[in-house]
Design an enzyme around this catalytic site. Structure first.
Site, PDB file in Angstrom:
ATOM      1  N   SER A  62      12.959  -8.499  32.671  1.00 23.95           N
ATOM      2  CA  SER A  62      13.812  -7.621  33.481  1.00 23.95           C
ATOM      3  C   SER A  62      13.042  -6.926  34.588  1.00 23.95           C
ATOM      4  O   SER A  62      13.640  -6.397  35.533  1.00 23.95           O
ATOM      5  CB  SER A  62      14.481  -6.567  32.591  1.00 23.95           C
ATOM      6  OG  SER A  62      15.367  -7.155  31.671  1.00 23.95           O
ATOM      7  N   CYS A 266      22.684  -4.843  29.246  1.00 27.28           N
ATOM      8  CA  CYS A 266      21.893  -4.701  30.473  1.00 27.28           C
ATOM      9  C   CYS A 266      22.527  -5.493  31.622  1.00 27.28           C
ATOM     10  O   CYS A 266      23.655  -5.216  32.001  1.00 27.28           O
ATOM     11  CB  CYS A 266      20.449  -5.128  30.189  1.00 27.28           C
ATOM     12  SG  CYS A 266      19.276  -4.723  31.511  1.00 27.28           S
ATOM     13  N   LEU A 267      21.833  -6.472  32.180  1.00 23.86           N
ATOM     14  CA  LEU A 267      22.417  -7.268  33.266  1.00 23.86           C
ATOM     15  C   LEU A 267      23.679  -7.974  32.776  1.00 23.86           C
ATOM     16  O   LEU A 267      24.658  -8.105  33.521  1.00 23.86           O
ATOM     17  CB  LEU A 267      21.405  -8.285  33.787  1.00 23.86           C
ATOM     18  CG  LEU A 267      21.906  -9.179  34.925  1.00 23.86           C
ATOM     19  CD1 LEU A 267      22.216  -8.358  36.179  1.00 23.86           C
ATOM     20  CD2 LEU A 267      20.885 -10.266  35.249  1.00 23.86           C
ATOM     21  N   ASN A 308      16.337  -0.560  30.889  1.00 20.75           N
ATOM     22  CA  ASN A 308      15.589  -0.966  32.075  1.00 20.75           C
ATOM     23  C   ASN A 308      16.542  -1.617  33.058  1.00 20.75           C
ATOM     24  O   ASN A 308      16.911  -2.783  32.902  1.00 20.75           O
ATOM     25  CB  ASN A 308      14.462  -1.947  31.724  1.00 20.75           C
ATOM     26  CG  ASN A 308      13.853  -2.544  32.984  1.00 20.75           C
ATOM     27  OD1 ASN A 308      13.714  -1.856  33.985  1.00 20.75           O
ATOM     28  ND2 ASN A 308      13.527  -3.817  32.952  1.00 20.75           N
ATOM     29  N   PHE A 311      20.617  -1.247  38.515  1.00 24.06           N
ATOM     30  CA  PHE A 311      22.012  -1.395  38.909  1.00 24.06           C
ATOM     31  C   PHE A 311      22.916  -0.992  37.742  1.00 24.06           C
ATOM     32  O   PHE A 311      22.486  -0.954  36.592  1.00 24.06           O
ATOM     33  CB  PHE A 311      22.299  -2.840  39.322  1.00 24.06           C
ATOM     34  CG  PHE A 311      21.588  -3.258  40.583  1.00 24.06           C
ATOM     35  CD1 PHE A 311      22.222  -3.233  41.810  1.00 24.06           C
ATOM     36  CD2 PHE A 311      20.261  -3.667  40.538  1.00 24.06           C
ATOM     37  CE1 PHE A 311      21.561  -3.607  42.968  1.00 24.06           C
ATOM     38  CE2 PHE A 311      19.583  -4.053  41.681  1.00 24.06           C
ATOM     39  CZ  PHE A 311      20.231  -4.016  42.901  1.00 24.06           C
ATOM     40  N   HIS A 350      19.468  -1.517  25.613  1.00 19.46           N
ATOM     41  CA  HIS A 350      18.911  -2.619  24.831  1.00 19.46           C
ATOM     42  C   HIS A 350      18.962  -2.271  23.339  1.00 19.46           C
ATOM     43  O   HIS A 350      18.096  -1.556  22.841  1.00 19.46           O
ATOM     44  CB  HIS A 350      17.450  -2.866  25.218  1.00 19.46           C
ATOM     45  CG  HIS A 350      17.272  -3.467  26.572  1.00 19.46           C
ATOM     46  ND1 HIS A 350      16.226  -4.328  26.866  1.00 19.46           N
ATOM     47  CD2 HIS A 350      17.988  -3.355  27.713  1.00 19.46           C
ATOM     48  CE1 HIS A 350      16.309  -4.706  28.128  1.00 19.46           C
ATOM     49  NE2 HIS A 350      17.368  -4.122  28.660  1.00 19.46           N
ATOM     50  N   GLU A 352      18.213  -3.982  20.799  1.00 25.91           N
ATOM     51  CA  GLU A 352      17.146  -4.556  19.971  1.00 25.91           C
ATOM     52  C   GLU A 352      15.904  -3.677  19.947  1.00 25.91           C
ATOM     53  O   GLU A 352      15.038  -3.812  19.078  1.00 25.91           O
ATOM     54  CB  GLU A 352      16.810  -5.967  20.456  1.00 25.91           C
ATOM     55  CG  GLU A 352      15.622  -6.105  21.378  1.00 25.91           C
ATOM     56  CD  GLU A 352      15.770  -5.375  22.708  1.00 25.91           C
ATOM     57  OE1 GLU A 352      14.734  -5.114  23.342  1.00 25.91           O
ATOM     58  OE2 GLU A 352      16.901  -5.065  23.107  1.00 25.91           O
TER      59      GLU A 352
END
Length: 382
Positions: A62, A266-267, A308, A311, A350, A352
């Site tokens: 990332s 995330c993304l 992390n 955007f 995240h 995990e």
């Protein structure tokens, strides 16, 4: 990207040399170069507030296109080892620290941080006033920068020429070129999960494997190819950069909505939001660290999360069929969404937690429950 990382070598590294970090606005920070010594290294300068886990951060795909500034002043003190790699390599453009540990004090350590960066060709700079640098980024936003042995004028020109992460498809640079399979860690599970790799970390794949067989596919895989595998669920992974630069992924996700349960992080969260009709925005300096406070709007509980990203999904553009489920308590940014109509949900953080807390680990079980409920409904209607 599931190939085991080679063991880091404890080979000698070049002695540190004087260098400078120059931001695109002309601010200069003097320090000592370590790792891979290069004339010029450029990237978007961001800061990470995690107190541990520097190896996992540096090997997180990332961070492609970015120079990582660690706010924790002492970095490298417990060394690095082959087990803690989160990908096959390092994708960040560089590392900035206040004080680099020259000795390691951990029985698991196989080499030091400088050796890792030297071996992987990643430049680093130490002795930087990271407190001052972090305040600059916090006040002005993530900013392009350059550091190395070149002159101040050359570094400034390089920093100003650096495009950053806006308008760049970084996913193509980190996704796995060839798909692979991770067998289920639960011998009783019959589930098959297809994971779209936008820059997926290893511990995410391990976390998914607790609930079924995981088939990892590249970011450009079409919806038809994924659905042809007859998965019980589709996972959208983390990854770097601007979600607007991955329209192929948004298209594939759009075509799968309602046909299979979907879970994104995330993304993957941003891409799911766009597939559902929302827009993405770039945050001033993003969320980078293992201590982000997130409120679960369904349970009203506060979770500390690892994140992390630069955007996010613009909550104001979410369609009425999509509910916001989580919010960042630092800046009220959308942290999670869910739509029951399409059997899909996602979070910005995240779960995990490599590195980071395990507050959000329950989300994997929620994904398993969603897959089971969908399968039961599908069987009943057959």
């Amino acid at each position: 990207m599931n190939t085991p990382a080679t063991s880091p070598r404890a080979s000698s590294t070049p002695p540190p040399v004087d260098g400078q970090l120059v931001l695109a606005d002309g601010q200069v920070f003097e320090g000592e170069l370590f790792g891979a010594i290069v004339p010029i290294a450029t990237g978007e300068v961001v800061f990470n507030t995690a107190m541990t886990g520097y190896q996992e951060v540096i090997t997180d795909p990332s961070y492609a296109g970015q120079i990582i500034t660690f706010t924790t002043p002492h970095i490298g003190n417990y060394g690095i080892n082959a087990t803690d790699f989160e990908s096959v390599g390092t994708f960040c453009r560089g590392v900035v620290v206040r004080e680099l540990a020259r000795r390691r004090s951990n029985h698991r350590a196989q080499a030091d941080l400088g050796a890792l960066l030297f071996e992987r060709g990643v430049p680093g700079i130490a002795g930087i006033d990271t407190r001052r640098l972090t305040r600059v980024i916090r006040d002005t936003g993530a900013i392009p920068g350059a550091f190395g042995t070149a002159s101040e004028a050359e570094l400034l020109a390089a920093a100003r020429a650096e495009p950053g992460t806006d308008g760049v498809d970084l996913v193509r640079t980190v996704t796995t070129p060839v798909g692979y399979t991770i067998e289920s860690l639960d011998p009783q599970s019959q589930r098959t999960i297809v994971a779209m790799d936008f820059g997926m970390k290893r511990n995410i794949a391990r976390s998914l494997a607790r609930y079924g067989r995981v088939e990892v596919v590249s970011a450009g895989t079409t919806a038809a190819d994924i659905l042809a595998r007859d998965p019980d669920g589709v996972f959208l992974s983390n990854g770097p950069g601007d979600p607007a630069m991955a329209p192929y992924a948004v298209e594939a996700i759009s075509e799968m909505l309602g046909k299979v349960p979907i879970f994104g992080i995330c993304l993957g969260h941003q891409l799911l939001g766009m597939a559902l009709g929302a827009s993405s925005i770039k945050l001033p300096f993003g969320h980078h660290g293992a201590n982000q406070p997130v409120k679960n709007l369904i349970t009203n509980r506060v979770e500390i999360a690892s994140q992390n990203h630069n955007f996010a999904i613009d909550a104001a553009t979410l369609p009425s069929s999509v509910a916001m489920t989580h919010v960042n308590l630092n800046d009220d940014v959308c942290q999670g969404i869910r739509t029951m109509d399409a059997h899909a949900f996602s979070v910005q953080h995240h779960p995990e937690a490599n590195p980071g807390p395990h507050d959000a680990d329950y989300l994997f079980q929620e994904f398993a429950d969603l897959m089971d409920a969908f399968a039961s409904t599908k069987k009943a209607g057959a």
